[in-house]
Design a protein around this motif. Structure first.
Motif, short mmCIF file in Angstrom:
data_model
loop_
_atom_site.label_atom_id
_atom_site.label_comp_id
_atom_site.label_asym_id
_atom_site.label_seq_id
_atom_site.Cartn_x
_atom_site.Cartn_y
_atom_site.Cartn_z
N PHE A 1 0.98 -1.18 0.18
CA PHE A 1 -0.11 -0.06 0.20
C PHE A 1 0.83 1.25 0.06
O PHE A 1 0.89 2.06 -0.90
CB PHE A 1 -1.02 0.04 1.06
N HIS A 2 1.76 1.50 1.15
CA HIS A 2 2.58 2.67 1.09
C HIS A 2 3.43 2.82 0.02
O HIS A 2 4.01 3.77 -0.62
CB HIS A 2 3.15 2.77 2.32
N GLU A 3 4.01 1.56 -0.61
CA GLU A 3 4.93 1.82 -1.74
C GLU A 3 4.12 2.08 -3.03
O GLU A 3 4.67 2.99 -3.93
CB GLU A 3 5.57 0.28 -2.00
N ALA A 4 2.75 1.78 -3.15
CA ALA A 4 2.13 2.10 -4.25
C ALA A 4 1.91 3.69 -4.21
O ALA A 4 1.89 4.44 -5.17
CB ALA A 4 0.81 1.44 -4.53
N ILE A 5 1.62 4.12 -2.88
CA ILE A 5 1.02 5.55 -2.89
C ILE A 5 2.54 6.43 -3.20
O ILE A 5 2.54 7.46 -3.80
CB ILE A 5 0.74 5.74 -1.33
N VAL A 6 3.56 6.08 -2.63
CA VAL A 6 4.87 6.78 -2.84
C VAL A 6 5.42 6.67 -4.48
O VAL A 6 5.76 7.54 -4.82
CB VAL A 6 5.93 6.40 -1.97
N GLY A 7 5.08 5.37 -4.81
CA GLY A 7 5.63 5.10 -6.20
C GLY A 7 4.77 6.04 -7.28
O GLY A 7 5.37 6.41 -8.33
N ALA A 8 3.41 6.68 -6.84
CA ALA A 8 2.72 7.14 -7.76
C ALA A 8 3.39 8.66 -7.85
O ALA A 8 2.86 9.66 -8.90
CB ALA A 8 1.31 7.46 -7.27
N SER A 9 4.25 9.05 -7.16
CA SER A 9 4.89 10.45 -7.16
C SER A 9 5.88 10.51 -8.34
O SER A 9 5.89 11.63 -8.88
CB SER A 9 5.87 10.63 -5.88
N GLY A 10 6.27 9.39 -8.92
CA GLY A 10 7.03 9.65 -10.21
C GLY A 10 8.38 10.06 -9.80
O GLY A 10 9.27 9.87 -10.60
N ASN A 11 8.74 10.13 -8.58
CA ASN A 11 10.03 10.32 -8.00
C ASN A 11 10.86 9.14 -7.42
O ASN A 11 10.49 8.55 -6.23
CB ASN A 11 9.98 11.26 -6.82
N PRO A 12 11.75 8.51 -8.19
CA PRO A 12 12.28 7.13 -7.79
C PRO A 12 13.04 7.41 -6.65
O PRO A 12 13.44 6.25 -6.14
CB PRO A 12 13.14 6.84 -9.03
N PHE A 13 13.57 8.58 -6.23
CA PHE A 13 14.38 8.62 -5.02
C PHE A 13 13.54 8.22 -3.85
O PHE A 13 13.75 7.60 -2.91
CB PHE A 13 14.95 9.98 -4.87
N PHE A 14 12.32 8.76 -3.85
CA PHE A 14 11.42 8.51 -2.74
C PHE A 14 11.09 6.84 -2.68
O PHE A 14 11.24 6.31 -1.36
CB PHE A 14 10.16 9.02 -2.83
N LEU A 15 10.78 6.31 -3.67
CA LEU A 15 10.39 4.92 -3.48
C LEU A 15 11.58 4.11 -3.39
O LEU A 15 11.26 2.98 -2.51
CB LEU A 15 9.72 4.74 -5.00
N ASP A 16 12.70 4.42 -3.81
CA ASP A 16 13.89 3.67 -3.45
C ASP A 16 14.32 3.50 -1.85
O ASP A 16 14.35 2.58 -1.32
CB ASP A 16 15.16 4.09 -4.29
N THR A 17 14.11 4.87 -1.37
CA THR A 17 14.48 5.08 -0.01
C THR A 17 13.45 4.20 0.71
O THR A 17 13.58 3.39 1.79
CB THR A 17 14.42 6.38 0.43
N LEU A 18 12.18 4.16 0.63
CA LEU A 18 11.11 3.37 1.15
C LEU A 18 11.22 2.10 1.17
O LEU A 18 11.11 1.32 2.09
CB LEU A 18 9.76 4.15 0.78
N LYS A 19 11.65 1.49 -0.09
CA LYS A 19 11.69 0.04 -0.30
C LYS A 19 13.08 -0.52 0.64
O LYS A 19 13.01 -1.39 1.05
CB LYS A 19 12.06 -0.22 -1.63
N ARG A 20 14.16 0.18 0.68
CA ARG A 20 15.16 -0.24 1.53
C ARG A 20 14.74 -0.01 2.84
O ARG A 20 15.12 -1.28 3.60
CB ARG A 20 16.42 1.10 1.35
N VAL A 21 14.17 0.80 3.40
CA VAL A 21 13.56 0.61 4.76
C VAL A 21 12.72 -0.46 4.95
O VAL A 21 12.81 -1.29 6.16
CB VAL A 21 12.90 2.11 5.22
N ASN A 22 11.62 -0.60 4.21
CA ASN A 22 10.74 -1.60 4.44
C ASN A 22 11.51 -3.03 4.31
O ASN A 22 11.04 -3.84 5.22
CB ASN A 22 9.57 -1.56 3.13
N ARG A 23 12.66 -3.14 3.57
CA ARG A 23 13.46 -4.49 3.57
C ARG A 23 14.02 -4.76 4.97
O ARG A 23 13.86 -6.11 5.57
CB ARG A 23 14.24 -4.65 2.57
N ILE A 24 14.44 -3.77 5.73
CA ILE A 24 15.16 -4.18 6.51
C ILE A 24 14.40 -3.97 8.06
O ILE A 24 15.15 -4.25 9.12
CB ILE A 24 16.60 -3.39 6.71
N ARG A 25 13.28 -3.57 7.92
CA ARG A 25 12.40 -3.27 9.34
C ARG A 25 11.61 -4.35 9.35
O ARG A 25 10.79 -4.40 10.52
CB ARG A 25 11.66 -1.95 9.34
N ARG A 26 11.42 -5.32 8.52
CA ARG A 26 10.44 -6.44 8.65
C ARG A 26 10.80 -7.40 9.97
O ARG A 26 9.54 -7.58 10.36
CB ARG A 26 10.71 -7.48 7.28
#
Length: 327
Positions: free
Chosen positions: A237-262
């Motif tokens: 859900f959150h990656e879809a919301i952020v990904g719609a910004s079109g800014n890859p830096f936002f999405l890449d940062t969020l994905k990195r955080v999501n992987r390691i907070r699991r």
């Protein structure tokens, strides 16, 4: 013995019957391979439209191509994959949703249970920073292929990495409640801001898919879904919301955080009462985005994340429970 000739001179060889033991072992490997592929789709490693290469998956999961092919057929029947005549299989457009449902229905199989035992041992400090694969197999009673699947998953999530030449090293990142809170402060900085990016546009198909997932959660899946499914639902859900910004830096940062907070998030999922409110807030956020009310949506998303942070204090004892085990 000479094999008989078949039609048009083609030599036919008898098909040897498969023993019950072999059949059970093959079935288990296929089931495990299907679960592993499903996990790769659910966590975003494999994305909608990605073409699956059997040999690459076989190498990744440490099995032969045969069970991979069988597993992909099973997942195609479930709607998670699409069969492309002459081209094999690719991830379906709604594959992530089917992956979550598939994993929830299967519950905690042996491989998933082993994953959580390893995660808990790591959080509790019972596993050293470095360890050999043989030691891991002996400790958890895993086969070579099973351990390979688990270690590849952990590497993809960012909390394990292969050491040059020998063994594996575990990361110390995000294994404390304080680190988890820091990750939420980072999310507070980037997620609301992503909604205010010029040209923000959440695709209609994505919006409807996110809405359907949240409605299913409110319909009962909050209580029945596995910890994996609950976590993956929030991540998507959150990656879809952020990904719609079109800014890859936002999405890449969020994905990195999501992987390691699991890891720590899994432990906090023991208390599910708050997820009904979160699902309702997700639906309201989608309504605001659909209306084009980006500023209001950004404010709601900030309040939503702050609310989650406040709830972390109530589960902090649970997060710390095994880091300082009592005698």
């Amino acid at each position: 013995m000479t094999a008989p000739d078949g039609p048009a001179g083609v030599r036919e060889f008898p098909v040897l019957p498969m023993s019950d033991t072999t059949r059970r072992m093959t079935g288990r490997v296929v089931t495990e391979a299907a679960a592993a592929i499903s996990a790769l789709v659910a966590d975003g490693t494999l994305k909608p439209g990605d073409r699956l290469l059997a040999q690459r998956l076989a190498d990744l999961l440490g099995v032969s191509r045969f069970p991979i092919g069988q597993a992909m057929r099973i997942l195609a029947d479930r709607g998670l994959l699409t069969a492309d005549p002459g081209r094999g299989f690719s991830v379906a457009s709604d594959g992530p949703d089917h992956a979550a449902s598939y994993r929830a229905e299967r519950g905690h199989d042996d491989l998933t249970s082993a994953y959580f035992r390893i995660a808990e041992d790591r959080l509790a400090g019972a596993l050293p920073d470095t360890i050999s694969e043989q030691a891991m197999r002996d400790r958890y009673g895993l086969g070579r292929g099973q351990l390979s699947q688990l270690l590849n998953r952990m590497a993809g999530e960012g909390w394990a990495e292969r050491r040059p030449g020998y063994g594996w090293r575990f990361s110390a990142v995000l294994t404390t409640p304080t680190a988890l809170e820091q990750s939420y402060r980072l999310r507070l900085a980037i997620e609301p801001a992503s909604l205010l990016e010029p040209g923000y546009c959440l695709a209609r198909e994505t919006l409807l898919r996110c809405r359907a997932v949240e409605e299913r959660m409110l319909g009962g899946e909050i209580e029945t879904a596995s910890a994996d499914a609950l976590y993956d639902r929030g991540v998507r859900f959150h990656e879809a919301i952020v990904g719609a910004s079109g800014n890859p830096f936002f999405l890449d940062t969020l994905k990195r955080v999501n992987r390691i907070r699991r890891l720590l998030v899994y432990r906090s999922l023991a208390d599910r009462s708050r997820y009904r409110r979160q699902a309702a807030e997700h639906l309201e956020l989608l309504r605001l985005i659909e209306r084009g009310a980006q500023i209001e949506a950004a404010g709601l998303l900030r309040a939503h994340l702050q609310g989650v942070m406040e709830k972390l204090s109530t589960v902090r004892p649970l997060l710390e429970a095994k880091q300082h085990p009592s005698g």
